[in-house]
Design a protein around this motif. Structure first.
Motif, PDB file in Angstrom:
ATOM      1  N   ARG A 121       0.829  -1.204   0.000  1.00 22.66           N
ATOM      2  CA  ARG A 121       0.000   0.000   0.000  1.00 22.66           C
ATOM      3  C   ARG A 121       0.871   1.264   0.000  1.00 22.66           C
ATOM      4  O   ARG A 121       0.499   2.284  -0.571  1.00 22.66           O
ATOM      5  CB  ARG A 121      -0.930   0.000   1.204  1.00 22.66           C
ATOM      6  CG  ARG A 121      -1.949   1.111   1.203  1.00 22.66           C
ATOM      7  CD  ARG A 121      -2.831   1.075   2.441  1.00 22.66           C
ATOM      8  NE  ARG A 121      -3.402  -0.222   2.697  1.00 22.66           N
ATOM      9  CZ  ARG A 121      -4.550  -0.666   2.175  1.00 22.66           C
ATOM     10  NH1 ARG A 121      -5.224   0.088   1.365  1.00 22.66           N
ATOM     11  NH2 ARG A 121      -5.002  -1.859   2.478  1.00 22.66           N
ATOM     12  N   LEU A 122       2.045   1.186   0.626  1.00 20.47           N
ATOM     13  CA  LEU A 122       2.959   2.336   0.621  1.00 20.47           C
ATOM     14  C   LEU A 122       3.435   2.691  -0.781  1.00 20.47           C
ATOM     15  O   LEU A 122       3.809   3.821  -1.052  1.00 20.47           O
ATOM     16  CB  LEU A 122       4.183   2.054   1.500  1.00 20.47           C
ATOM     17  CG  LEU A 122       3.961   2.013   3.004  1.00 20.47           C
ATOM     18  CD1 LEU A 122       5.251   1.591   3.708  1.00 20.47           C
ATOM     19  CD2 LEU A 122       3.466   3.336   3.524  1.00 20.47           C
ATOM     20  N   TYR A 123       3.427   1.714  -1.674  1.00 17.34           N
ATOM     21  CA  TYR A 123       3.917   1.940  -3.037  1.00 17.34           C
ATOM     22  C   TYR A 123       2.803   2.238  -4.042  1.00 17.34           C
ATOM     23  O   TYR A 123       3.081   2.565  -5.178  1.00 17.34           O
ATOM     24  CB  TYR A 123       4.721   0.721  -3.513  1.00 17.34           C
ATOM     25  CG  TYR A 123       6.071   0.649  -2.865  1.00 17.34           C
ATOM     26  CD1 TYR A 123       7.167   1.297  -3.423  1.00 17.34           C
ATOM     27  CD2 TYR A 123       6.264  -0.043  -1.681  1.00 17.34           C
ATOM     28  CE1 TYR A 123       8.412   1.241  -2.833  1.00 17.34           C
ATOM     29  CE2 TYR A 123       7.510  -0.103  -1.082  1.00 17.34           C
ATOM     30  CZ  TYR A 123       8.575   0.539  -1.661  1.00 17.34           C
ATOM     31  OH  TYR A 123       9.803   0.486  -1.065  1.00 17.34           O
ATOM     32  N   THR A 124       1.537   2.102  -3.624  1.00 16.72           N
ATOM     33  CA  THR A 124       0.439   2.338  -4.568  1.00 16.72           C
ATOM     34  C   THR A 124       0.133   3.820  -4.750  1.00 16.72           C
ATOM     35  O   THR A 124      -0.433   4.198  -5.769  1.00 16.72           O
ATOM     36  CB  THR A 124      -0.847   1.607  -4.132  1.00 16.72           C
ATOM     37  OG1 THR A 124      -1.204   2.040  -2.822  1.00 16.72           O
ATOM     38  CG2 THR A 124      -0.656   0.109  -4.179  1.00 16.72           C
ATOM     39  N   THR A 125       0.465   4.649  -3.784  1.00 13.62           N
ATOM     40  CA  THR A 125       0.254   6.099  -3.915  1.00 13.62           C
ATOM     41  C   THR A 125       1.583   6.814  -3.755  1.00 13.62           C
ATOM     42  O   THR A 125       2.476   6.348  -3.051  1.00 13.62           O
ATOM     43  CB  THR A 125      -0.739   6.629  -2.869  1.00 13.62           C
ATOM     44  OG1 THR A 125      -0.251   6.310  -1.566  1.00 13.62           O
ATOM     45  CG2 THR A 125      -2.112   6.034  -3.057  1.00 13.62           C
ATOM     46  N   ARG A 126       1.671   7.953  -4.370  1.00 15.00           N
ATOM     47  CA  ARG A 126       2.900   8.739  -4.306  1.00 15.00           C
ATOM     48  C   ARG A 126       2.572  10.094  -3.690  1.00 15.00           C
ATOM     49  O   ARG A 126       2.055  10.983  -4.352  1.00 15.00           O
ATOM     50  CB  ARG A 126       3.465   8.944  -5.705  1.00 15.00           C
ATOM     51  CG  ARG A 126       3.699   7.653  -6.446  1.00 15.00           C
ATOM     52  CD  ARG A 126       5.093   7.611  -7.013  1.00 15.00           C
ATOM     53  NE  ARG A 126       5.286   6.434  -7.829  1.00 15.00           N
ATOM     54  CZ  ARG A 126       5.853   5.326  -7.372  1.00 15.00           C
ATOM     55  NH1 ARG A 126       6.244   5.258  -6.148  1.00 15.00           N
ATOM     56  NH2 ARG A 126       6.027   4.296  -8.172  1.00 15.00           N
ATOM     57  N   ASN A 127       2.857  10.203  -2.400  1.00 11.57           N
ATOM     58  CA  ASN A 127       2.723  11.480  -1.709  1.00 11.57           C
ATOM     59  C   ASN A 127       3.786  11.540  -0.612  1.00 11.57           C
ATOM     60  O   ASN A 127       4.442  10.530  -0.331  1.00 11.57           O
ATOM     61  CB  ASN A 127       1.293  11.674  -1.165  1.00 11.57           C
ATOM     62  CG  ASN A 127       0.868  10.597  -0.199  1.00 11.57           C
ATOM     63  OD1 ASN A 127       1.646  10.178   0.644  1.00 11.57           O
ATOM     64  ND2 ASN A 127      -0.365  10.142  -0.313  1.00 11.57           N
ATOM     65  N   PRO A 128       3.989  12.702   0.014  1.00  8.37           N
ATOM     66  CA  PRO A 128       5.051  12.810   1.026  1.00  8.37           C
ATOM     67  C   PRO A 128       4.874  11.833   2.190  1.00  8.37           C
ATOM     68  O   PRO A 128       5.867  11.316   2.726  1.00  8.37           O
ATOM     69  CB  PRO A 128       4.951  14.254   1.502  1.00  8.37           C
ATOM     70  CG  PRO A 128       4.307  14.978   0.375  1.00  8.37           C
ATOM     71  CD  PRO A 128       3.389  13.994  -0.284  1.00  8.37           C
ATOM     72  N   HIS A 129       3.642  11.581   2.576  1.00 12.47           N
ATOM     73  CA  HIS A 129       3.372  10.667   3.690  1.00 12.47           C
ATOM     74  C   HIS A 129       3.884   9.262   3.388  1.00 12.47           C
ATOM     75  O   HIS A 129       4.609   8.655   4.190  1.00 12.47           O
ATOM     76  CB  HIS A 129       1.861  10.659   3.963  1.00 12.47           C
ATOM     77  CG  HIS A 129       1.444   9.726   5.033  1.00 12.47           C
ATOM     78  ND1 HIS A 129       0.951   8.476   4.753  1.00 12.47           N
ATOM     79  CD2 HIS A 129       1.451   9.845   6.381  1.00 12.47           C
ATOM     80  CE1 HIS A 129       0.679   7.859   5.885  1.00 12.47           C
ATOM     81  NE2 HIS A 129       0.956   8.677   6.888  1.00 12.47           N
ATOM     82  N   THR A 130       3.519   8.716   2.226  1.00 12.46           N
ATOM     83  CA  THR A 130       3.954   7.358   1.888  1.00 12.46           C
ATOM     84  C   THR A 130       5.450   7.313   1.581  1.00 12.46           C
ATOM     85  O   THR A 130       6.110   6.318   1.882  1.00 12.46           O
ATOM     86  CB  THR A 130       3.159   6.801   0.693  1.00 12.46           C
ATOM     87  OG1 THR A 130       3.308   7.673  -0.421  1.00 12.46           O
ATOM     88  CG2 THR A 130       1.697   6.628   1.038  1.00 12.46           C
ATOM     89  N   PHE A 131       5.978   8.396   1.010  1.00  4.89           N
ATOM     90  CA  PHE A 131       7.417   8.446   0.745  1.00  4.89           C
ATOM     91  C   PHE A 131       8.210   8.366   2.056  1.00  4.89           C
ATOM     92  O   PHE A 131       9.180   7.610   2.168  1.00  4.89           O
ATOM     93  CB  PHE A 131       7.768   9.733  -0.011  1.00  4.89           C
ATOM     94  CG  PHE A 131       9.223   9.870  -0.325  1.00  4.89           C
ATOM     95  CD1 PHE A 131       9.816   9.071  -1.288  1.00  4.89           C
ATOM     96  CD2 PHE A 131      10.013  10.790   0.351  1.00  4.89           C
ATOM     97  CE1 PHE A 131      11.170   9.181  -1.573  1.00  4.89           C
ATOM     98  CE2 PHE A 131      11.355  10.907   0.078  1.00  4.89           C
ATOM     99  CZ  PHE A 131      11.937  10.095  -0.890  1.00  4.89           C
ATOM    100  N   PHE A 132       7.773   9.124   3.074  1.00  2.45           N
ATOM    101  CA  PHE A 132       8.433   9.098   4.379  1.00  2.45           C
ATOM    102  C   PHE A 132       8.378   7.698   4.985  1.00  2.45           C
ATOM    103  O   PHE A 132       9.384   7.178   5.475  1.00  2.45           O
ATOM    104  CB  PHE A 132       7.765  10.119   5.324  1.00  2.45           C
ATOM    105  CG  PHE A 132       8.204   9.987   6.746  1.00  2.45           C
ATOM    106  CD1 PHE A 132       9.449  10.447   7.142  1.00  2.45           C
ATOM    107  CD2 PHE A 132       7.382   9.392   7.686  1.00  2.45           C
ATOM    108  CE1 PHE A 132       9.870  10.317   8.462  1.00  2.45           C
ATOM    109  CE2 PHE A 132       7.787   9.258   8.999  1.00  2.45           C
ATOM    110  CZ  PHE A 132       9.036   9.722   9.395  1.00  2.45           C
ATOM    111  N   PHE A 133       7.196   7.059   4.944  1.00  2.00           N
ATOM    112  CA  PHE A 133       7.068   5.739   5.554  1.00  2.00           C
ATOM    113  C   PHE A 133       7.783   4.653   4.752  1.00  2.00           C
ATOM    114  O   PHE A 133       8.223   3.660   5.329  1.00  2.00           O
ATOM    115  CB  PHE A 133       5.599   5.389   5.792  1.00  2.00           C
ATOM    116  CG  PHE A 133       5.072   6.039   7.038  1.00  2.00           C
ATOM    117  CD1 PHE A 133       5.403   5.548   8.284  1.00  2.00           C
ATOM    118  CD2 PHE A 133       4.285   7.165   6.964  1.00  2.00           C
ATOM    119  CE1 PHE A 133       4.955   6.147   9.439  1.00  2.00           C
ATOM    120  CE2 PHE A 133       3.822   7.787   8.115  1.00  2.00           C
ATOM    121  CZ  PHE A 133       4.156   7.274   9.360  1.00  2.00           C
TER     122      PHE A 133
END
Length: 193
Positions: free
Chosen positions: A137-149
């Motif tokens: 799920r961390l790789y399905t969206t590209r935003n700062p939140h998922t990039f950090f995690f």
């Protein structure tokens, strides 16, 4: 005679997003083993295309070994069911985890052998699938939140064993509470004086 049972679970990932993932760049056998939240990895050994690991369960303190092979399927043009990746397991109660998209859902099919106590193995596999689901799920969206995690998971959390993760999370929570208390005290002092 050894019989196998199957279980199909919904991953709750959008099929379009799951189909666009570059699984071979995201997941390796090493990461797969470390994604399980309760497994200490004592020893790893690569034999051919199978990774054999000695594991210790954090919850039950049970020691066991398993072998796993990851197979990533290339993009498929046909409609209907599309295979994403397959995890084959050796010397374990589950023999295969097959990730696929089926119409409007992303699913995983788990095959269990009848050798071990199915209840314990099923619980371990469900924990593992849940961790894989959240990692993907961390790789399905590209935003700062998922990039950090993503960075946090890859550089720090996956390098730790389960007890180190728990200690790290506890210290992080305590630090956040300390910062909030200090901010409340400073704001209160400035506002009421």
């Amino acid at each position: 005679m050894q019989t196998e049972t199957e279980q199909v679970l919904d991953l709750k990932l959008a099929p379009s997003a799951a189909a666009q993932l570059d699984i071979s760049a995201i997941i390796t056998e090493h990461k797969l083993v470390h994604l399980h939240p309760h497994w200490f990895v004592d020893k790893e050994e690569q034999r051919g295309d199978i990774l054999f690991v000695q594991l210790r369960d954090y919850e039950t303190d049970r020691e066991f070994s398993l072998g796993l092979r990851l197979h990533v399927f290339p993009e498929q043009a046909e409609e209907g069911q599309k295979k994403i990746m397959q995890i084959q397991l050796v010397d374990y109660g589950a023999t295969e985890l097959l990730f696929f998209t089926d119409q409007d859902k992303t699913r995983v099919r788990v095959r269990y052998s009848s050798r071990q106590d199915k209840q314990d193995v099923e619980q371990e596999v469900l924990l593992w699938i849940r961790a894989l689901q959240e990692y993907l799920r961390l790789y399905t969206t590209r935003n700062p939140h998922t990039f950090f995690f993503r960075i946090l998971m890859n550089k720090m959390m996956l390098q730790m064993n389960p007890s180190q993760r728990n200690i790290c999370i506890m210290i992080t929570k305590i630090t956040i509470i300390e910062i909030l208390v200090i901010l409340i005290l400073v704001v209160g002092y400035v506002y009421f004086s």
